[in-house]
Structure formats: structure tokens, C-alpha cells
Design an enzyme around this catalytic site. Structure first.
Site, PDB file in Angstrom:
ATOM      1  N   GLN A   1      -9.833  -2.768   0.563  1.00  0.00           N
ATOM      2  CA  GLN A   1      -9.035  -3.994   0.680  1.00  0.00           C
ATOM      3  C   GLN A   1      -9.260  -4.649   2.032  1.00  0.00           C
ATOM      4  O   GLN A   1      -9.423  -5.866   2.135  1.00  0.00           O
ATOM      5  CB  GLN A   1      -7.550  -3.673   0.488  1.00  0.00           C
TER       6      GLN A   1
ATOM      7  N   LYS B   1       0.212   4.231  -0.271  1.00  0.00           N
ATOM      8  CA  LYS B   1      -0.063   3.500  -1.520  1.00  0.00           C
ATOM      9  C   LYS B   1       1.256   2.930  -2.071  1.00  0.00           C
ATOM     10  O   LYS B   1       2.223   2.783  -1.340  1.00  0.00           O
ATOM     11  CB  LYS B   1      -0.764   4.430  -2.511  1.00  0.00           C
TER      12      LYS B   1
ATOM     13  N   ARG C   1       2.170   8.966  -2.177  1.00  0.00           N
ATOM     14  CA  ARG C   1       1.724   9.725  -3.360  1.00  0.00           C
ATOM     15  C   ARG C   1       1.629  11.217  -3.092  1.00  0.00           C
ATOM     16  O   ARG C   1       1.671  12.007  -4.051  1.00  0.00           O
ATOM     17  CB  ARG C   1       0.390   9.165  -3.877  1.00  0.00           C
TER      18      ARG C   1
ATOM     19  N   ASP D   1      -7.679   6.301  -5.936  1.00  0.00           N
ATOM     20  CA  ASP D   1      -6.575   5.987  -6.851  1.00  0.00           C
ATOM     21  C   ASP D   1      -6.390   7.041  -7.941  1.00  0.00           C
ATOM     22  O   ASP D   1      -5.427   6.973  -8.710  1.00  0.00           O
ATOM     23  CB  ASP D   1      -6.811   4.626  -7.516  1.00  0.00           C
TER      24      ASP D   1
ATOM     25  N   ARG E   1     -10.803  -9.880  -7.928  1.00  0.00           N
ATOM     26  CA  ARG E   1     -11.916 -10.521  -7.217  1.00  0.00           C
ATOM     27  C   ARG E   1     -12.505 -11.674  -8.017  1.00  0.00           C
ATOM     28  O   ARG E   1     -12.907 -12.699  -7.449  1.00  0.00           O
ATOM     29  CB  ARG E   1     -12.985  -9.475  -6.887  1.00  0.00           C
TER      30      ARG E   1
ATOM     31  N   GLY F   1      -0.856  -4.677  -3.589  1.00  0.00           N
ATOM     32  CA  GLY F   1      -1.521  -4.603  -2.288  1.00  0.00           C
ATOM     33  C   GLY F   1      -2.850  -5.341  -2.279  1.00  0.00           C
ATOM     34  O   GLY F   1      -3.203  -5.989  -1.283  1.00  0.00           O
TER      35      GLY F   1
ATOM     36  N   ARG G   1       0.913   4.804 -11.040  1.00  0.00           N
ATOM     37  CA  ARG G   1       0.000   5.942 -11.250  1.00  0.00           C
ATOM     38  C   ARG G   1       0.740   7.285 -11.239  1.00  0.00           C
ATOM     39  O   ARG G   1       0.309   8.238 -11.881  1.00  0.00           O
ATOM     40  CB  ARG G   1      -1.125   5.922 -10.221  1.00  0.00           C
TER      41      ARG G   1
ATOM     42  N   LYS H   1      -8.830  -3.498 -12.588  1.00  0.00           N
ATOM     43  CA  LYS H   1      -7.883  -4.266 -11.761  1.00  0.00           C
ATOM     44  C   LYS H   1      -8.598  -4.861 -10.551  1.00  0.00           C
ATOM     45  O   LYS H   1      -8.453  -6.046 -10.256  1.00  0.00           O
ATOM     46  CB  LYS H   1      -6.736  -3.338 -11.339  1.00  0.00           C
ATOM     47  N   SER H   2      -9.371  -4.045  -9.857  1.00  0.00           N
ATOM     48  CA  SER H   2     -10.055  -4.531  -8.644  1.00  0.00           C
ATOM     49  C   SER H   2     -10.996  -5.688  -8.981  1.00  0.00           C
ATOM     50  O   SER H   2     -11.058  -6.688  -8.249  1.00  0.00           O
ATOM     51  CB  SER H   2     -10.865  -3.402  -8.005  1.00  0.00           C
TER      52      SER H   2
HETATM   53  C1  S3P Z   1      -8.508  -1.464  -3.879  1.00  0.00           C
HETATM   54  C2  S3P Z   1      -8.717  -0.630  -2.797  1.00  0.00           C
HETATM   55  C3  S3P Z   1      -7.948   0.605  -2.579  1.00  0.00           C
HETATM   56  C4  S3P Z   1      -7.221   1.042  -3.838  1.00  0.00           C
HETATM   57  C5  S3P Z   1      -6.514  -0.109  -4.508  1.00  0.00           C
HETATM   58  C6  S3P Z   1      -7.511  -1.162  -4.926  1.00  0.00           C
HETATM   59  C7  S3P Z   1      -9.319  -2.687  -4.012  1.00  0.00           C
HETATM   60  O1  S3P Z   1      -6.974   0.370  -1.572  1.00  0.00           O
HETATM   61  O2  S3P Z   1      -6.300   2.062  -3.543  1.00  0.00           O
HETATM   62  O3  S3P Z   1      -5.822   0.332  -5.665  1.00  0.00           O
HETATM   63  O4  S3P Z   1      -9.305  -3.319  -5.087  1.00  0.00           O
HETATM   64  O5  S3P Z   1     -10.002  -3.036  -3.031  1.00  0.00           O
HETATM   65  P1  S3P Z   1      -7.292   0.591  -0.003  1.00  0.00           P
HETATM   66  O6  S3P Z   1      -8.238  -0.452   0.435  1.00  0.00           O
HETATM   67  O7  S3P Z   1      -5.945   0.462   0.684  1.00  0.00           O
HETATM   68  O8  S3P Z   1      -7.861   1.986   0.096  1.00  0.00           O
END
Ligand code: S3P
Length: 440
Positions: A175, A347, A351, A320, A32, A100, A392, A27-28
């Protein structure tokens, strides 16, 4: 845009899980790849894209900002980059649903544009903290409005050129780091972010893949403004999705699973170390690279688990995975203690509270604290869990049901589609007894 109620999982304990799983794309990395592709020059071809609601929210927002993006297949996307200054004002607010990552990273990207943008989301996203993001971007010269509570909706006003800053993050957050680095592409000089603890470095790696130099000196990460060049990206399998199967394969007796092509970036992969410290039998096989990221096949076989004190330094690099890890703790012998994890409270749900309530509903003793939880291992019983619309939490308790003494019902599971469409089918294909249906 996302229905968060209605879907429930009904899981029954049963026999061993066996076979191979094709993981959904990370996902991350998918977020990007879309964003850097959008502001890159030329085409970016993404293979292994996560076709989940969160990443589709990013894709839809970028299209609304004037970026031509073609879906060439479910997991194959072509982004026709418009260059760093090619984004255009959207006709309406950008709805980022439950995501987020879309919200924080896009806010960084939008901070340096010459037009206004409004960002909105679902109820969960609209409760999540945004001041931590607005503060550093304002120091760079951005103009951003939020609700009095510091939440969505955000209005990012056109600001023109930003100023490079040096900024120490108040919380370990990839993030936040990524948003500042993306804004730094629009600054008049270098931008430096100092991390209190290591967090996932996908943005830094991908910026380098797109031709921008990112310097890391200990905890300091610096980027210079400038153009990006479109690139081909092969997205690794998502280790956060794999985590549910690393735990399921460990706790369900007789299991033997092979998870192919999982991302094992060391700034992300502490779930493997934590589960191994608990006694899990995980082999990392066939290590290789994909799109600037390390990947590997993971084999997991059932093994007796024991409770541990989770090393505080590993928490940000497994952030996560705690819903899954806490299910491992619930099935272990002895006590597991998690600390340094206050971020879990902000989150997609709180959680710590969601896990504490769910574990208690299954008869697992636990004690939540402000920044963590202590879990007394044992054997989960049956029961009904409220997933609180958090993907999750839903998947964690579904996995618990595979090794519980009686059936487990998980409510409010629709948001599993944000990160892992087809999760229930994947469990079933490996031999698990799970039904996804609409509850009353
Ligand atoms: C993510 C960073 C994390 C993670 C989120 C994905 C990212 O969040 O929990 O699921 O893709 O940069 P935080 O930056 O709030 O820790």
C-alpha cells in the site's frame, strides 16, 4: 458506513466439501483498476470487479471526485477516465469505511492534486497507522494533516506539482509503495521506491498495462510522471479469498475442491507454497494470463498436515493469508512457528491477538509474540470466537468450525462483506454447514 456488529456465523462440523467455486474478484486489483482508470485518458472497462464494501468505497470516493463510473453489472464496471489532472474537489469528506487500501492509495493519488480532500473511515480504519504514508509524501512536497495519534482523519491539501524522491520503505508494504508510485505520476521527475522485502506488484503491472513504464532493478522500483491510457481489465479471482477454501479443502476429510481463475501472481502466492510445505495437496492447473496478471485453477484435496517453521522471507507475500494458514496449523500434527509478521498487528484488527484468543477459545495451544505466533496443532474444539469486526478472522474461524469437534460460533462477522460477499453461501454450496444470522 459499515455495520460491524450483529452478524454471526454458526458453523457445524460435517462431511466433505466438494465441487467448484467461483471466486470473488481480487480486491487489490479491483481497487487499482478503478483508480488508474479514473486518472487515465479514455474508458476503462473492468470485468470480474469485486463487488465488496471496500472496493465500493473506492468507487464511491472516485465518483465524489468527479469521475463518471457506470455499474453495468454486479462485476462489470465502466470508468470514464478524466485524465491525470481531471479530478475535482469532493463536496464532503471521503468515507472509506474499513478499507486501508482505499485510504493509502487514494492519499498518494490526492497528494498531487490542486484541491483539498478529507479522508475518514470506520473505527478500525481510524486506528491504523498513517504516518508511514504521510512521511514520504511530505518529502515529495505534499501537505497532509492527521490526528495527533498519526491516524485518520487525514486532510490532504492541494499541493500542485510534487518532487520525485528516492525512498526506502521502513516496512514491507504494497500500500505504501503504491501510494508513493501514484504520487510519482504527479512529480517533476522520476520517483524510486526501494523495498526491504518483495511485496505484491499489482500497481507496477497495472501501470505498465495503462502505458506507463515502471522500471524494476532488484529492490528498486521507478516510475516517471505522465499520462495513463484507459484499458480493459479482467480482474483475477482473489487468492486471499481462495485461501480459506485451500485450507478448508485440506483439513476437512474427503474434500475435493476446484477454485477457478485464482490470481497466482508470484509476489502474492506464497500461501500455496506454505500449505504445500505443510503437506497440502494443491494442484495448480491451466495456468494463463488475465489483465497482465497470472491466473490458474486450483484443485485442493484433503491431506494430513504437519506443522512447519514458516520461512520468514515468504511472510510479506502471504500477509493476508495468515488467519487461514494458522487454522491449517491448528489442524496439523506438531508445531507451526510464524515470525517476521509484526505487520499483522496493524491490519483490520490485531490479527496476532485475534488469532491467539480465538485459537485458545477452541482449545488450541498457542503462544503469541510481538512479531508472530507459535501454534500447537491438534483438533479444534467447539466454542465462541470474537472476530473483532475483521473479515479474515471471521472467515478463518468459520473454516475451523468445519473441522472442529463441536459447533463454532463466530461473532461480529458483518465485515466479511468488505472482501467476500456471499462467503457463507459459498461454503454451504460446497457442502459445509454454516448459518449467517443476527445474534442477540
Ligand atoms: C494490499 C497490501 C497489504 C494487504 C492489503 C492489501 C494492497 O497491506 O494486507 O490487504 O492492495 O496493496 P500492506 O501494504 O499494509 O501490507
Amino acid at each position: 458506513m459499515t455495520a460491524t456488529t450483529g452478524v454471526e456465523f454458526r458453523v457445524a462440523p460435517g462431511g466433505a466439501l466438494r465441487g467448484e467455486l467461483t471466486l470473488p474478484g481480487d480486491k487489490s486489483v479491483s481497487h487499482r483498476a478503478l483508480m488508474l482508470g479514473a486518472i487515465g485518458q479514455g474508458a476503462t472497462e473492468i470485468r470480474g470487479f469485486l463487488d465488496g464494501e471496500d472496493t465500493v468505497a473506492t468507487l464511491t470516493a472516485l465518483r465524489a471526485l468527479g469521475v463518471p463510473i457506470e455499474r453495468q453489472g454486479t462485476h462489470h464496471v465502466m470508468v470514464h477516465g478524466v485524465g491525470r489532472h481531471g479530478l475535482r474537489a469532493a463536496a464532503a469528506a471521503l468515507d472509506l469505511g474499513n478499507s486501508g487500501t482505499s485510504t493509502r492509495l487514494l492519499t498518494g493519488l490526492l497528494a498531487g492534486q490542486s484541491f483539498d480532500a478529507v479522508l475518514i473511515g470506520d473505527d478500525s480504519l481510524s486506528r491504523r497507522p498513517m504516518r508511514r504514508l504521510i512521511e514520504p509524501l511530505q518529502r515529495m512536497g505534499a501537505r497532509i494533516d492527521c490526528s495527533p495519534a498519526g491516524t485518520l482523519p487525514l486532510t490532504v491539501h492541494g499541493a500542485g506539482t510534487l518532487h520525485g524522491i528516492e525512498y526506502t520503505l521502513p516496512v514491507a508494504s504494497a500500500q505504501l509503495k503504491s501510494a508513493i508510485l501514484l504520487a510519482g505520476l504527479y512529480a517533476d521527475g522520476p520517483t524510486t521506491v526501494i523495498e526491504p522485502e518483495t511485496t505484491r506488484d499489482h500497481t507496477e503491472r497495472m501501470l505498465a498495462h495503462f502505458g506507463r513504464t515502471v522500471r524494476r532493478d532488484g529492490a528498486r522500483i521507478s516510475v516517471e510522471p505522465g499520462e495513463l491510457h484507459g484499458s480493459a481489465i479482467e480482474v483475477p479471482g482473489d487468492l486471499s479469498s481462495a485461501a480459506f477454501f485451500l485450507v478448508a479443502g485440506s483439513i476437512v476429510p474427503g474434500s475435493d475442491l476446484l477454485l477457478r481463475g485464482a490470481g497466482v501472481n508470484p509476489t502474492r502466492a506464497a500461501v500455496i507454497d506454505i500449505l504445500r510445505a505443510m503437506g497440502a495437496r494443491i494442484d495448480v492447473l491451466n495456468s494463463r494470463q488475465a489483465g497482465g496478471e497470472p491466473i490458474a485453477d486450483l484443485r485442493v484435496r484433503a491431506a494430513p498436515l504437519r506443522g512447519i517453521d514458516i520461512p520468514a522471507a515468504l511472510v510479506p507475500i502471504a500477509i493476508d493469508e495468515f488467519p487461514a494458514i494458522l487454522i491449517a496449523a491448528a489442524c496439523a500434527t506438531g508445531t507451526t512457528r510464524l515470525v517476521n509478521a509484526a505487520e499483522l498487528r496493524v491490519k483490520e484488527s490485531d490479527r496476532i491477538a485475534a488469532m491467539a484468543d480465538g485459537l485458545a477459545a477452541l482449545g488450541i495451544g498457542n503462544e503469541p509474540q510481538a512479531d508472530g505466533i507459535t501454534v500447537q496443532g491438534g483438533k479444534p474444539g467447539g466454542g465462541t470466537i470474537d472476530s473483532r469486526g475483521d473479515h479474515r478472522i471471521a472467515m478463518a474461524f468459520a473454516i475451523a468450525g468445519l473441522n472442529a469437534a463441536a459447533p463454532v460460533r463466530c461473532l461480529d462477522c458483518a465485515n466479511v462483506n468488505t472482501s467476500f460477499p456471499g462467503f457463507a453461501d459459498a461454503v454451504r454450496a460446497l457442502g459445509g454447514s454454516i448459518e449467517a444470522g443476527h445474534g442477540g
